[in-house]
Design a protein around this motif. Structure first.
Motif, mmCIF file in Angstrom:
data_model
loop_
_atom_site.group_PDB
_atom_site.id
_atom_site.type_symbol
_atom_site.label_atom_id
_atom_site.label_comp_id
_atom_site.label_asym_id
_atom_site.label_seq_id
_atom_site.Cartn_x
_atom_site.Cartn_y
_atom_site.Cartn_z
ATOM 1 N N PHE A 19 0.820 -1.200 0.000
ATOM 2 C CA PHE A 19 0.000 0.000 0.000
ATOM 3 C C PHE A 19 0.861 1.261 0.000
ATOM 4 N N GLU A 20 0.855 1.944 -1.142
ATOM 5 C CA GLU A 20 1.575 3.202 -1.337
ATOM 6 C C GLU A 20 3.056 3.126 -0.966
ATOM 7 N N THR A 21 3.672 1.975 -1.285
ATOM 8 C CA THR A 21 5.114 1.810 -1.112
ATOM 9 C C THR A 21 5.733 1.525 -2.487
ATOM 10 N N PRO A 22 7.034 1.628 -2.609
ATOM 11 C CA PRO A 22 7.697 1.303 -3.876
ATOM 12 C C PRO A 22 8.025 -0.191 -4.007
ATOM 13 N N LEU A 23 7.458 -1.032 -3.145
ATOM 14 C CA LEU A 23 7.846 -2.444 -3.145
ATOM 15 C C LEU A 23 7.591 -3.131 -4.485
ATOM 16 N N ASN A 24 6.437 -2.919 -5.079
ATOM 17 C CA ASN A 24 6.132 -3.583 -6.348
ATOM 18 C C ASN A 24 7.179 -3.242 -7.413
#
Length: 179
Positions: free
Chosen positions: A99-104
């Protein structure tokens, strides 16, 4: 295991929050298991990514979160799980690691298509993260002995949902990177 990464969820923690007392009993059991997974993942060259809540500390970075947790009353639970120089770190604000992180984006850059989820809380952040991984067509593995819970019955239900509804592989940590 292919292109896998070990994802450590919310284990850099001061345990200064609601339900902490209920959670700590399970955390004490999980810490040595997660430490073993970290050791094996690093030994086999599996990327380790910490995805951790920022606890509303919007000006902090991962080093400050780590220092605060290590200096707190439960630092002994954080020390065995300390990120090393090869670890990656993503700060999150809410339940899911996506959720709203750059992980993907990070996973795509690293060519990672399988996530081994460990950490806390099974029936909250781990469950929501598994769902978000599933809808992104990522394979999910959850070692049941490497996730901490607040409520055992909800954790069992969450693991069952991950396995049945999200095609997650639920296993014991000893089944991973054993050699």
């Amino acid at each position: 295991m292919g292109n896998a990464a070990l994802i450590v969820i919310d284990m850099i923690n001061t345990y200064d929050h609601d339900d902490a007392e209920l959670l700590l009993e399970s955390v004490r059991t999980v810490v040595p298991v997660v430490a073993g997974l970290l050791d094996r993942a690093r030994r086999y060259g599996v990327p380790v990514i910490y995805v951790n809540d920022n606890f509303g500390e919007w000006r902090s970075h991962h080093g400050e979160l780590l220092t605060k947790a290590l200096d707190g009353p439960y630092g002994h639970l954080v020390e065995p799980l300390r990120p090393d120089d090869t670890s990656l770190f993503v700060v999150k604000a809410r339940h899911s690691i996506f959720f709203e992180t750059p992980l993907n984006y990070l996973l795509g850059q690293q060519g990672i298509d399988r996530l081994v989820l460990c950490g806390q809380v099974t029936e909250q952040c781990v469950l929501y993260s598994a769902l978000d991984a599933h809808i992104r067509h990522l394979r999910v593995i959850v070692p049941r002995d490497a996730v901490a819970h607040i409520h055992a019955d909800l954790a069992d239900a969450a693991l069952c949902m991950m396995e049945r509804n999200m095609d997650a592989r639920v296993c014991d940590s000893g089944d991973l990177w054993a050699g």
